[in-house]
Design an enzyme around this catalytic site. Sequence first.
Site, PDB file in Angstrom:
ATOM      1  N   ASP A  16       0.501   5.418 -10.491  1.00 44.34           N
ATOM      2  CA  ASP A  16      -0.019   4.253  -9.774  1.00 44.34           C
ATOM      3  C   ASP A  16       0.966   3.090  -9.856  1.00 44.34           C
ATOM      4  OD1 ASP A  16      -1.784   2.766  -8.312  1.00 44.34           O
ATOM      5  OD2 ASP A  16      -3.260   2.494  -9.898  1.00 44.34           O
ATOM      6  N   TRP A  21       5.238  -2.251  -7.053  1.00 47.71           N
ATOM      7  CA  TRP A  21       6.647  -2.226  -7.450  1.00 47.71           C
ATOM      8  C   TRP A  21       7.526  -2.651  -6.273  1.00 47.71           C
ATOM      9  CZ3 TRP A  21      11.273   0.117  -6.220  1.00 47.71           C
ATOM     10  CH2 TRP A  21      12.246   0.157  -7.219  1.00 47.71           C
ATOM     11  N   HIS A  33       7.270   4.454  -3.084  1.00 43.20           N
ATOM     12  CA  HIS A  33       7.027   5.897  -3.159  1.00 43.20           C
ATOM     13  C   HIS A  33       8.346   6.667  -3.309  1.00 43.20           C
ATOM     14  CE1 HIS A  33       2.942   4.964  -2.334  1.00 43.20           C
ATOM     15  NE2 HIS A  33       3.057   4.779  -1.041  1.00 43.20           N
ATOM     16  N   SER A  61      -4.882  11.356  -3.131  1.00 42.90           N
ATOM     17  CA  SER A  61      -6.315  11.612  -3.299  1.00 42.90           C
ATOM     18  C   SER A  61      -6.986  11.799  -1.951  1.00 42.90           C
ATOM     19  CB  SER A  61      -6.967  10.440  -4.035  1.00 42.90           C
ATOM     20  OG  SER A  61      -7.031   9.312  -3.182  1.00 42.90           O
ATOM     21  N   LEU A 127       7.537  25.741 -17.627  1.00 41.00           N
ATOM     22  CA  LEU A 127       6.647  24.611 -17.339  1.00 41.00           C
ATOM     23  C   LEU A 127       5.919  24.906 -16.035  1.00 41.00           C
ATOM     24  CD1 LEU A 127       5.760  21.510 -17.702  1.00 41.00           C
ATOM     25  CD2 LEU A 127       7.624  21.022 -16.108  1.00 41.00           C
ATOM     26  N   GLU A 192      -7.773  12.852 -23.749  1.00 40.31           N
ATOM     27  CA  GLU A 192      -7.395  11.555 -24.297  1.00 40.31           C
ATOM     28  C   GLU A 192      -6.796  10.745 -23.150  1.00 40.31           C
ATOM     29  OE1 GLU A 192      -7.622  10.279 -27.431  1.00 40.31           O
ATOM     30  OE2 GLU A 192      -8.705  12.080 -28.063  1.00 40.31           O
TER      31      GLU A 192
HETATM   32  C1  FPP Z   1       0.156   5.222  -6.155  1.00 40.69           C
HETATM   33  O1  FPP Z   1       0.753   3.968  -5.951  1.00 40.69           O
HETATM   34  C2  FPP Z   1       1.013   6.319  -5.675  1.00 40.69           C
HETATM   35  C3  FPP Z   1       0.716   7.158  -4.646  1.00 40.69           C
HETATM   36  C4  FPP Z   1      -0.548   7.078  -3.902  1.00 40.69           C
HETATM   37  C5  FPP Z   1       1.679   8.196  -4.193  1.00 40.69           C
HETATM   38  C6  FPP Z   1       2.405   8.913  -5.283  1.00 40.69           C
HETATM   39  C7  FPP Z   1       3.301   9.948  -4.723  1.00 40.69           C
HETATM   40  C8  FPP Z   1       4.611  10.074  -5.001  1.00 40.69           C
HETATM   41  C9  FPP Z   1       5.344   9.223  -5.962  1.00 40.69           C
HETATM   42  C10 FPP Z   1       5.354  11.182  -4.362  1.00 40.69           C
HETATM   43  C11 FPP Z   1       5.252  12.376  -5.248  1.00 40.69           C
HETATM   44  C12 FPP Z   1       6.090  13.471  -4.798  1.00 40.69           C
HETATM   45  C13 FPP Z   1       6.000  14.729  -5.293  1.00 40.69           C
HETATM   46  C14 FPP Z   1       6.929  15.762  -4.834  1.00 40.69           C
HETATM   47  C15 FPP Z   1       4.984  15.096  -6.308  1.00 40.69           C
HETATM   48  P1  FPP Z   1       0.049   2.934  -4.978  1.00 40.69           P
HETATM   49  O2  FPP Z   1       0.623   3.136  -3.625  1.00 40.69           O
HETATM   50  O3  FPP Z   1      -1.422   3.108  -5.092  1.00 40.69           O
HETATM   51  O4  FPP Z   1       0.533   1.588  -5.582  1.00 40.69           O
HETATM   52  P2  FPP Z   1      -0.290   0.220  -5.649  1.00 40.69           P
HETATM   53  O5  FPP Z   1      -1.495   0.479  -6.487  1.00 40.69           O
HETATM   54  O6  FPP Z   1       0.681  -0.704  -6.284  1.00 40.69           O
HETATM   55  O7  FPP Z   1      -0.624  -0.146  -4.233  1.00 40.69           O
END
Ligand code: FPP
Length: 226
Positions: A16, A21, A33, A61, A127, A192
């Site tokens: 998250d 960021w 992302h 999600s 893994l 946990e």
């Molecule tokens: C949450 O931050 C992050 C996500 C909803 C996306 C996470 C996905 C990736 C980093 C890509 C993963 C790739 C692979 C191959 C597994 P947010 O957007 O909710 O951030 P915020 O809460 O600051 O708005």
Amino acid sequence: MEETRRLPVHVSIIMDGNGRWAKERGKERVYGHFEGVESVRACTEAAVETGVKYLSLFAFSEENWGRPDQEVNTLMELMFKSMQNELPTFLKNDIRFVVLGNRARLSDKLNAGIDDLMARTASCSRLTLIVFLSYSGKWDILQAARKMAEAGADDLEPFLVTAGFPDPDFIIRTSGEQRLSNFLLWQGAYSEFYFTDILWPDFRKDAFREALAEYARRDRRYGKVK
Ligand code: FPP
């Protein structure tokens, strides 16, 4: 207790803070992302190095489908590209790649890429990297309950999408939010929890190792006395 026994078998991460960021840097959310993928890579490496057997990541999600189309599309494209790019790394490091979630909602192209990667890494065992895509805990319990009823069975667990994988010992959430957000509701019954203010794009190897050190200090009793 020996150090090895204090290592979680399955670490699960709610990634998250990507949007924040990026915002802090005056950039578009998707930039967060992109940088978040680097953290995925770093934590995967750290999991291999520390001997964690299962690393699972909450990447998208069921609720995330409600984000603007442009962000959803970019995220899906990012998943697709990252998967393609990582195949050599997975094979070299003996990493099994698995995607769990409501795959009926993913595009044919993405599903084909996922199937291919899962098949190619199926026999890897150092893994297991699980990516939860279009997943929510309530959805999982509901689809399992339907299947259980159809089968006339009386145990839900074999019908959850996580069947065959161990429950998470340790659930990490970054970015200062302290909630489960419909993640592993059933499977997290005895997990946990670890919350850190670090935003996901900044959560790299040191942060992962620090979280594991905290886990090692916890006393898990599973409702019993020791
Ligand atoms: C949450 O931050 C992050 C996500 C909803 C996306 C996470 C996905 C990736 C980093 C890509 C993963 C790739 C692979 C191959 C597994 P947010 O957007 O909710 O951030 P915020 O809460 O600051 O708005």
